[in-house]
Design a protein around this motif. Structure first.
Motif, PDB file in Angstrom:
ATOM      1  N   ARG A   6       0.831  -1.207   0.000  1.00 39.27           N
ATOM      2  CA  ARG A   6       0.000   0.000   0.000  1.00 39.27           C
ATOM      3  C   ARG A   6       0.862   1.253   0.000  1.00 39.27           C
ATOM      4  NH1 ARG A   6      -5.256   0.014  -1.500  1.00 39.27           N
ATOM      5  NH2 ARG A   6      -6.169   2.037  -0.953  1.00 39.27           N
ATOM      6  N   LEU A   7       1.894   1.234   0.822  1.00 36.72           N
ATOM      7  CA  LEU A   7       2.783   2.399   0.890  1.00 36.72           C
ATOM      8  C   LEU A   7       3.518   2.610  -0.428  1.00 36.72           C
ATOM      9  CD1 LEU A   7       4.282   1.935   4.463  1.00 36.72           C
ATOM     10  CD2 LEU A   7       2.692   3.721   3.727  1.00 36.72           C
ATOM     11  N   ALA A   8       3.835   1.492  -1.123  1.00 30.98           N
ATOM     12  CA  ALA A   8       4.596   1.591  -2.363  1.00 30.98           C
ATOM     13  C   ALA A   8       3.746   2.068  -3.526  1.00 30.98           C
ATOM     14  CB  ALA A   8       5.231   0.235  -2.705  1.00 30.98           C
ATOM     15  N   HIS A   9       2.422   1.900  -3.446  1.00 31.05           N
ATOM     16  CA  HIS A   9       1.598   2.167  -4.619  1.00 31.05           C
ATOM     17  C   HIS A   9       0.489   3.188  -4.377  1.00 31.05           C
ATOM     18  CE1 HIS A   9       3.416  -1.776  -5.568  1.00 31.05           C
ATOM     19  NE2 HIS A   9       3.342  -1.362  -6.821  1.00 31.05           N
ATOM     20  N   TYR A  10       0.311   3.664  -3.150  1.00 34.47           N
ATOM     21  CA  TYR A  10      -0.788   4.598  -2.891  1.00 34.47           C
ATOM     22  C   TYR A  10      -0.282   5.809  -2.115  1.00 34.47           C
ATOM     23  CZ  TYR A  10      -4.102   1.104  -4.523  1.00 34.47           C
ATOM     24  OH  TYR A  10      -4.799   0.214  -5.300  1.00 34.47           O
ATOM     25  N   ASP A  11      -0.939   6.928  -2.373  1.00 36.94           N
ATOM     26  CA  ASP A  11      -0.633   8.172  -1.680  1.00 36.94           C
ATOM     27  C   ASP A  11      -1.167   8.069  -0.250  1.00 36.94           C
ATOM     28  OD1 ASP A  11       0.002  10.927  -1.254  1.00 36.94           O
ATOM     29  OD2 ASP A  11      -2.148  11.347  -1.523  1.00 36.94           O
ATOM     30  N   PRO A  12      -0.331   8.281   0.772  1.00 37.57           N
ATOM     31  CA  PRO A  12      -0.781   8.085   2.150  1.00 37.57           C
ATOM     32  C   PRO A  12      -1.856   9.087   2.591  1.00 37.57           C
ATOM     33  CG  PRO A  12       1.428   9.002   2.091  1.00 37.57           C
ATOM     34  CD  PRO A  12       1.099   8.623   0.691  1.00 37.57           C
ATOM     35  N   LEU A  13      -1.907  10.257   1.976  1.00 35.38           N
ATOM     36  CA  LEU A  13      -2.881  11.256   2.396  1.00 35.38           C
ATOM     37  C   LEU A  13      -4.255  10.978   1.786  1.00 35.38           C
ATOM     38  CD1 LEU A  13      -3.645  13.927   3.763  1.00 35.38           C
ATOM     39  CD2 LEU A  13      -2.867  15.120   1.681  1.00 35.38           C
ATOM     40  N   THR A  14      -4.316  10.850   0.465  1.00 32.42           N
ATOM     41  CA  THR A  14      -5.615  10.738  -0.221  1.00 32.42           C
ATOM     42  C   THR A  14      -6.024   9.296  -0.484  1.00 32.42           C
ATOM     43  OG1 THR A  14      -4.548  10.844  -2.378  1.00 32.42           O
ATOM     44  CG2 THR A  14      -5.206  12.941  -1.368  1.00 32.42           C
ATOM     45  N   ASP A  15      -5.117   8.361  -0.282  1.00 38.33           N
ATOM     46  CA  ASP A  15      -5.355   6.945  -0.582  1.00 38.33           C
ATOM     47  C   ASP A  15      -5.609   6.718  -2.072  1.00 38.33           C
ATOM     48  OD1 ASP A  15      -5.302   4.358   0.450  1.00 38.33           O
ATOM     49  OD2 ASP A  15      -7.486   4.202   0.418  1.00 38.33           O
ATOM     50  N   LEU A  16      -5.121   7.641  -2.884  1.00 42.69           N
ATOM     51  CA  LEU A  16      -5.189   7.464  -4.332  1.00 42.69           C
ATOM     52  C   LEU A  16      -3.903   6.789  -4.828  1.00 42.69           C
ATOM     53  CD1 LEU A  16      -6.581  10.917  -5.509  1.00 42.69           C
ATOM     54  CD2 LEU A  16      -7.850   8.776  -5.292  1.00 42.69           C
ATOM     55  N   PRO A  17      -3.925   6.142  -6.004  1.00 48.20           N
ATOM     56  CA  PRO A  17      -2.688   5.595  -6.576  1.00 48.20           C
ATOM     57  C   PRO A  17      -1.627   6.674  -6.710  1.00 48.20           C
ATOM     58  CG  PRO A  17      -4.584   4.732  -7.756  1.00 48.20           C
ATOM     59  CD  PRO A  17      -5.112   5.776  -6.816  1.00 48.20           C
ATOM     60  N   ASN A  18      -0.363   6.279  -6.457  1.00 51.63           N
ATOM     61  CA  ASN A  18       0.740   7.214  -6.638  1.00 51.63           C
ATOM     62  C   ASN A  18       1.291   7.095  -8.059  1.00 51.63           C
ATOM     63  OD1 ASN A  18       2.187   4.868  -6.637  1.00 51.63           O
ATOM     64  ND2 ASN A  18       3.168   5.200  -4.651  1.00 51.63           N
ATOM     65  N   ARG A  19       2.394   7.760  -8.329  1.00 56.57           N
ATOM     66  CA  ARG A  19       2.953   7.783  -9.680  1.00 56.57           C
ATOM     67  C   ARG A  19       3.285   6.381 -10.192  1.00 56.57           C
ATOM     68  NH1 ARG A  19       5.453  11.464 -13.067  1.00 56.57           N
ATOM     69  NH2 ARG A  19       5.252  13.119 -11.532  1.00 56.57           N
ATOM     70  N   ARG A  20       3.869   5.523  -9.326  1.00 59.12           N
ATOM     71  CA  ARG A  20       4.255   4.180  -9.776  1.00 59.12           C
ATOM     72  C   ARG A  20       3.037   3.393 -10.262  1.00 59.12           C
ATOM     73  NH1 ARG A  20       7.455   0.375  -5.655  1.00 59.12           N
ATOM     74  NH2 ARG A  20       9.020   1.976  -6.082  1.00 59.12           N
ATOM     75  N   LEU A  21       1.981   3.374  -9.451  1.00 56.10           N
ATOM     76  CA  LEU A  21       0.786   2.634  -9.839  1.00 56.10           C
ATOM     77  C   LEU A  21       0.102   3.307 -11.028  1.00 56.10           C
ATOM     78  CD1 LEU A  21      -1.083   0.281  -9.312  1.00 56.10           C
ATOM     79  CD2 LEU A  21      -2.254   1.635  -7.559  1.00 56.10           C
ATOM     80  N   LEU A  22       0.141   4.645 -11.054  1.00 51.21           N
ATOM     81  CA  LEU A  22      -0.451   5.365 -12.181  1.00 51.21           C
ATOM     82  C   LEU A  22       0.179   4.927 -13.499  1.00 51.21           C
ATOM     83  CD1 LEU A  22      -1.986   7.755 -13.582  1.00 51.21           C
ATOM     84  CD2 LEU A  22       0.041   9.143 -13.037  1.00 51.21           C
ATOM     85  N   MET A  23       1.527   4.896 -13.568  1.00 50.58           N
ATOM     86  CA  MET A  23       2.195   4.548 -14.825  1.00 50.58           C
ATOM     87  C   MET A  23       1.883   3.123 -15.232  1.00 50.58           C
ATOM     88  SD  MET A  23       3.409   7.367 -15.641  1.00 50.58           S
ATOM     89  CE  MET A  23       4.311   6.899 -17.107  1.00 50.58           C
ATOM     90  N   ASP A  24       1.751   2.241 -14.250  1.00 55.31           N
ATOM     91  CA  ASP A  24       1.405   0.852 -14.572  1.00 55.31           C
ATOM     92  C   ASP A  24       0.003   0.786 -15.196  1.00 55.31           C
ATOM     93  OD1 ASP A  24       1.838  -2.152 -14.274  1.00 55.31           O
ATOM     94  OD2 ASP A  24       0.017  -1.860 -13.085  1.00 55.31           O
TER      95      ASP A  24
END
Length: 753
Positions: A587-605
């Motif tokens: 979760r920490l690797a793939h989601y933004d801790p504040l908004t719980d939205l996907p982060n850049r890594r998951l977004l690009m995937d």
């Protein structure tokens, strides 16, 4: 009167002989099948007929006797039906122009003889009959009467009787002899032309074949100089044929092969040998050497006393190189195999030994020369350890040959020459040549020490079994039936009972499948097969407790002997906390801790998958780069906590504004990205952008204050604005900056990078 008619008709036939000469020139210069040839021949025959009508014998006023029927009867045979029709039409027109009381009789005779010739030609063609003297005599005998058939059109019977009485015999005789004479002349010319054409075609074909032969075709004179070479010589050596002819053959031969070539040449030219085959190296223009196979024979005696030898040279350079590479490969294989500590032997497809390395000799107790040619299975692999026969079909070497793939057994037994058992691990791989299995290579090593260690290990495991109840992990013991099916548990430790919530006697009634979830239960047969094959294994499963709790476990299973049965001891460790930790890390690797939205890594995937899906289905995909307008003043005025709360609210609003299949990611700060998978068009993306701007523009009640922010959005569409994720992100980013530059709180599309 009859004599005068015969002489007149003879002059007319003599004139027609000129047509034969002209016919020869026409058929020589105009090939068969060309339309102009038919026309020229028709005009030629018409001219001959008209010429004969210009020197007629006048039997009575308007009644003209000539030899036109001879040429018109032959015109179809030697010019074809069309040429005959042309000649007959022109001759009939000329006779009509001449006029007189016999004009219609003459025209009928012209038509009848022309049609007779055509009918005769059509009758001969389907049967492929050969035209000769009998056929010409028959035509001549028919043409005469057909020429006379028009006399019935004369105006009175007295005139008809005069014509028949005076002209019938001369006309019939002239037709018969004239057709035979003129037809023989033209037939001779046509057949001679056919022979010449056949010879020319044969010569052409010979030259085509001669030039197209891939092998070098050659002849030499008695001195050994080239007298004939085909173009393949240039392909082989790079030397032109013209510059090579006349040069000594031996000049092109490698110095090491020259003595052999000289001896061969002398043996062939003196008659001691009639034919020989040798391999020689021939020099090329650039100084290299090509291996050739020389097939030579004594020169043809028709070439005279100076004939040397003739034959072919075939380029075998690639074959020789392949043979050399094969010899080198075998030599390297034997060198490597000789120093291996593993035993290696090679068998053919009948399991007959073709090679044995020194290590195999030493372990088996047989000498190399004793093993070669013997059947490997019958020699040292024929009996099981318990003394029962070991069938060849169960041997890994035989299986490798039959199946065409590698087979391995970790424990097997050979029989040494002295009868002692040799425990081995054996691997066999097929030898495949030209797509067919031609044998196998087997490698083995002695495992006596390994078996001893395994025995020690088994004893150790028995001791360990006595202590398994003290383990902090759940321990299960169950037997395996002969078909590999696990029995109910025969032993469990206290941890297993406590974790699953079953009393011991209740748990002992259950099988491994009973305590697994449905997915794990379905995998039991496969896992048992792997454990039986490998002796053990480690795998993850989910156990289901009596109260329905799902417990993820990591199980280490191993085969051992328990009370005379094959059994499995399985040690299961509860990995619930590890799974939770892994989930948190993920979760920490793939989601933004504040908004719980996907982060850049998951977004690009996800963007990569959206692009691939859109490309596969021929649809569009869109990237919306969003930056909040007025967010910095909120942070500066109300503090970062309020700013964070605002970002969370915006995130939830964005989630509500798009489909579940779309992706919303936060890149950091107040920057968000929306990935719209498989949109119909740019208009769909613009509609979503408008909707997003509208929901963001709605006030947010935070810290007792209505906070207003806007959004600048850049839109990039696949494939127009980019065909890969990086290009689309860049295009959307540039479009977003254009939206800001154009006044903010709006969207911009298709920015060119």
């Amino acid at each position: 009167m009859v004599t005068d008619l015969l002489m007149g008709l003879g002059r007319s036939v003599g004139l027609l002989a000129v047509v034969s000469i002209a016919y020869t020139h026409v058929i020589r210069r105009l090939p068969a099948g060309r339309p102009e040839r038919t026309l020229v021949l028709g005009l030629l025959f018409a001219a001959g007929a008209v010429g004969s009508m210009l020197i007629p014998t006048v039997l009575a006023p308007g009644i003209l006797i000539d030899a036109r029927s001879v040429l018109l009867g032959l015109s179809a045979l030697f010019g074809g039906p069309v040429a005959a029709l042309v000649a007959g039409t022109l001759a009939g027109a000329f006779r009509l122009w001449q006029g007189g009381v016999g004009a219609m009789a003459g025209i009928v005779g012209i038509v009848a003889t022309t049609l007779t010739g055509i009918a005769f030609e059509r009758a001969l063609r389907p049967r492929e009959a050969r035209l000769g003297t009998p056929e010409l005599l028959l035509l001549g005998a028919v043409v005469g009467p057909m020429n006379l058939c028009g006399v019935v059109l004369l105006p009175d019977w007295g005139l008809i009787g005069q014509v028949l009485g005076n002209a019938a015999l001369p006309l019939l005789t002239t037709s018969l002899l004239g057709v035979l004479f003129l037809g023989t002349l033209m037939l001779h010319e046509r057949e001679r032309l056919a022979v010449e054409s056949a010879l020319a075609e044969s010569e052409r074909r010979f030259r085509v074949v001669f030039a197209g032969v891939r092998d070098v075709v050659f002849k030499t004179d008695r001195a050994g100089a080239w007298t004939l070479l085909n173009p393949a010589w240039t392909d082989l050596t790079g030397c032109a044929v013209a510059e090579s002819l006349g040069t000594p053959m031996l000049d092109a031969v490698h110095p090491d092969d020259r003595e052999k070539a000289e001896a061969l040449f002398e043996a062939l030219t003196t008659g001691w040998l009639q034919h020989s085959r040798q391999e020689l190296r021939i020099r090329t223009r650039d100084g290299r050497w090509r291996w050739t196979e020389l097939n030579a024979r004594r020169g043809d005696t028709a070439d005279g006393p100076e004939a040397g030898m003739s034959g072919t040279l075939r380029d075998i350079t690639l074959r020789r190189e392949a043979e050399h590479a094969l010899r080198e490969s075998r030599r390297r294989f034997q060198e490597i195999a000789a120093v291996l500590t593993e035993g290696v032997y090679v068998v053919n497809d009948r399991d007959v030994i073709e090679y044995v390395n020194p290590a195999a000799e030493e372990m088996l107790g047989w000498r190399h020369d004793e093993l070669l040619g013997r059947n490997a299975h019958e020699t040292f692999h024929h009996t099981r350890r318990d003394g029962t026969p070991f069938p060849a079909t169960a041997c890994p070497v035989h299986q490798a040959i039959v199946a065409g793939r590698r087979f391995t057994t970790h424990e097997n037994h050979f029989v040494r020459k002295d009868g002692a058992w040799l425990p081995v691990a054996l691997a066999a791989a097929p030898l495949i040549r030209d797509g067919k299995v031609c044998g196998a290579v087997a490698a083995f090593h002695e495992i006596s020490e390994r078996l001893r260690q395994q025995q020690i290990l088994r004893e150790s495991e028995e001791r360990y079994r006595l202590l398994f109840n003290s383990s902090l992990d759940a321990v299960f013991v169950y037997h395996l039936t002969p078909d590999g099916t696990p029995s109910a548990f025969v032993d469990v430790n206290a941890v297993a009972c406590e974790r699953l919530g079953y009393p011991r006697d209740e748990l002992l009634k259950r099988t491994p499948a009973d305590i697994c979830d449905d997915e794990g239960a379905a995998e039991i047969p496969r896992l048992m097969a792997e454990i039986r094959r490998d002796g053990g294994g480690v795998f993850e499963r989910v156990h289901v407790a009596a109260d329905g709790r799902r417990i993820p476990v990591e199980t280490s299973a191993r085969l051992f002997h328990h009370k005379g049965n094959t059994a499995v001891i399985a040690i299961s460790r509860d990995i619930t906390e590890r799974k939770r930790a892994e989930e948190r890390i993920h979760r920490l690797a793939h989601y933004d801790p504040l908004t719980d939205l996907p982060n850049r890594r998951l977004l690009m995937d996800r963007l990569d998958r959206a692009v691939a899906l859109a490309a596969r289905h021929g649809r569009a995909a869109a990237v919306l780069m969003l930056d909040l307008d007025g967010f910095k003043p909120v942070n500066d005025t109300y503090g970062h906590d309020v700013g964070d709360e605002l970002l969370v609210v915006i995130a939830r609003r964005l989630e509500a504004a798009v489909r579940r299949a779309d992706t919303i990611a936060r890149l950091g700060g107040d920057e968000f990205v929306l990935v719209l998978s498989e949109v119909g068009s740019l208009a769909d993306a613009e509609m979503v952008a408008s909707k997003v701007i509208a929901v963001i523009n709605e006030p947010v009640d935070l810290a007792g204050t209505a906070i207003h922010v806007g959004a600048s959005i850049g839109i990039a569409v696949f494939p127009e604005d980019g065909r890969d994720p990086a290009a689309l992100m860049k295009a959307a980013d540039l479009a977003m900056y254009r939206a800001k530059a154009d006044g903010r709180n709006q969207y911009a599309v298709r920015t060119v990078a």
